[in-house]
Design a protein around this motif. Structure first.
Motif, PDB file in Angstrom:
ATOM      1  N   GLU A 175      20.054  32.268  23.994  1.00  0.00           N
ATOM      2  CA  GLU A 175      19.882  30.810  23.997  1.00  0.00           C
ATOM      3  C   GLU A 175      18.455  30.409  24.364  1.00  0.00           C
ATOM      4  OE1 GLU A 175      21.829  31.907  27.985  1.00  0.00           O
ATOM      5  OE2 GLU A 175      21.979  32.525  25.890  1.00  0.00           O
ATOM      6  N   ASN A 176      17.762  31.303  25.117  1.00  0.00           N
ATOM      7  CA  ASN A 176      16.370  31.014  25.463  1.00  0.00           C
ATOM      8  C   ASN A 176      15.481  30.966  24.221  1.00  0.00           C
ATOM      9  OD1 ASN A 176      16.842  30.810  28.205  1.00  0.00           O
ATOM     10  ND2 ASN A 176      16.392  32.961  28.620  1.00  0.00           N
ATOM     11  N   LYS A 231      16.056  27.523  22.679  1.00  0.00           N
ATOM     12  CA  LYS A 231      15.372  26.506  23.481  1.00  0.00           C
ATOM     13  C   LYS A 231      13.861  26.566  23.279  1.00  0.00           C
ATOM     14  CE  LYS A 231      18.981  26.549  27.044  1.00  0.00           C
ATOM     15  NZ  LYS A 231      19.334  26.954  28.441  1.00  0.00           N
ATOM     16  N   LYS A 279      11.515  23.573  21.958  1.00  0.00           N
ATOM     17  CA  LYS A 279      10.430  23.120  22.841  1.00  0.00           C
ATOM     18  C   LYS A 279       9.071  23.210  22.151  1.00  0.00           C
ATOM     19  CE  LYS A 279      10.904  24.044  27.171  1.00  0.00           C
ATOM     20  NZ  LYS A 279      10.879  22.702  27.845  1.00  0.00           N
ATOM     21  N   LEU A 329      20.204  21.018  19.723  1.00  0.00           N
ATOM     22  CA  LEU A 329      18.773  20.883  20.029  1.00  0.00           C
ATOM     23  C   LEU A 329      17.930  20.655  18.777  1.00  0.00           C
ATOM     24  CD1 LEU A 329      18.334  23.740  22.692  1.00  0.00           C
ATOM     25  CD2 LEU A 329      18.775  21.304  23.071  1.00  0.00           C
TER      26      LEU A 329
END
Length: 351
Positions: free
Chosen positions: A202-203, A206, A210, A237
């Motif tokens: 999941e990082n 993200k 970002k 996201l």
């Protein structure tokens, strides 16, 4: 107990399909014995379709990996080999039978952040394991422990209050991944890891959201519910991420040829074999400071996703000279080096 003039190789998950750094360690650990004409027997949790195999259950079973590392003791204790070469990493009580050599990463009972510290469910799952594992400190002190990184060395010594004798980095098929080295790159980062919660993929999603930079995730499918969660997070996201599962090796190379950066999302990773694979292919690695990979490329490390995002934007167009230097640096981690170093340690136990 059956006495045998062979090395007992403890590899609880030997033969599992899919991409696995531990699977590569199993393979090259066995090859190190073969290269020196040493007879061996495989000790596994699930039965293998070979003659020289001690096992716990006569069928394939992949769940409860941490407990399989403990339960494989029931198979190992039936034999008295020249010595045990334990590639599953847990100091199960075998030193009273024969010398016990353990190749290990940071243990789950250490302070290293893992999926087991991420929720009440995983904490409950690991709780019995921690109780048992903490009682294995005496076995750890009697065993000859080899760590897969200096990060793991610190975590092993902390968890078991013992001394690690040697650090040997894992084997990587660097020559294979060098086939993906190209000069032309796209504005894409790549992450590789089994599709399971412990890899913290999941990082990567993200990070894409970002930074605004496209990402690709590749991994063997271990947890379908986690994969569904990753897809939901991509939508939530609005991240520019593609996810591919169970790709053939040649397809992975094709993706490595176009990606510019490799992002390793797993905080607390013992080492991170995909980091070296990607370096071989000419990708710029971005790794967590809390990991074994930090030892290899500290100049490309991050503490949080804000730092990772800034670093990603800075290195996405790194020159070809730097990429070649990193690819050459990866050469050190070849399989022959691993086999030679491992044999140098175990040869002291050959009578």
């Amino acid at each position: 107990m059956r006495e045998i003039k062979k090395v007992a190789v403890i590899a609880h998950g030997y033969g599992y399909r899919g991409y696995s750094g531990e699977g590569k360690v199993y393979l090259e650990g066995v090859n190190a014995l073969k290269d020196h004409n040493l007879d061996y027997i495989l000790v596994t949790f699930s039965k293998l379709n070979i003659n020289d195999n001690e096992y716990v259950v006569p069928f394939k079973f992949r769940r409860f990996d941490k407990y399989q590392r403990l339960l494989v003791w029931f198979a190992a204790r039936r034999i008295k080999p020249l010595f045990f070469l334990n590639l599953s990493g847990v100091p199960i009580p075998l030193s009273k039978i024969s010398p016990h050599i353990i190749y290990a990463g940071a243990p789950a009972i250490s302070s290293a952040p893992t999926k087991y510290s991420s929720s009440l469910f995983w904490k409950a799952y690991l709780f019995p394991f921690k109780i048992i594992a903490k009682k294995l400190s005496e076995e750890a002190k009697k065993s000859y422990i080899i760590a897969n990184s200096f990060y793991s060395l610190r975590k092993i010594e902390e968890a078991y209050n013992t001394r690690v004798r040697k650090v040997i980095y894992p084997p990587v098929d660097v020559d294979f991944y060098k086939k993906a080295f190209t000069e032309k790159r796209s504005e894409i980062f790549l992450s590789i890891g089994r599709i399971e919660k412990g890899k913290m993929l999941e990082n990567s999603i993200k990070l894409s959201a970002k930074s605004g930079i496209k990402g690709i995730i590749i991994g063997s499918l271990g947890d379908r519910k986690y994969l569904e969660y990753l897809y939901r997070l991509v939508k939530e996201l609005e991240a520019n991420i593609e996810i591919y599962t169970d790709l053939a090796s040649d397809k992975i190379l094709e993706i490595m040829k176009i990606a510019s950066v490799y992002f390793h999302p797993t905080i607390g990773e013992h080492f991170g074999i995909p980091v070296i694979e990607s370096m071989s292919a000419g990708l710029i690695p971005i790794v967590p400071r809390e990991s074994g990979s930090y030892e290899i490329v500290p100049e490309y490390s991050y503490n949080n996703l804000d730092e990772a995002s800034s670093l990603l934007k800075n290195v996405i167009y790194t020159d070809i000279k730097t990429r070649k230097e990193l690819s050459e640096k990866a050469d050190f981690f070849n399989s022959k080096r691993f086999k030679d170093q491992l044999y140098a340690e175990i040869s002291n136990f050959i009578k």
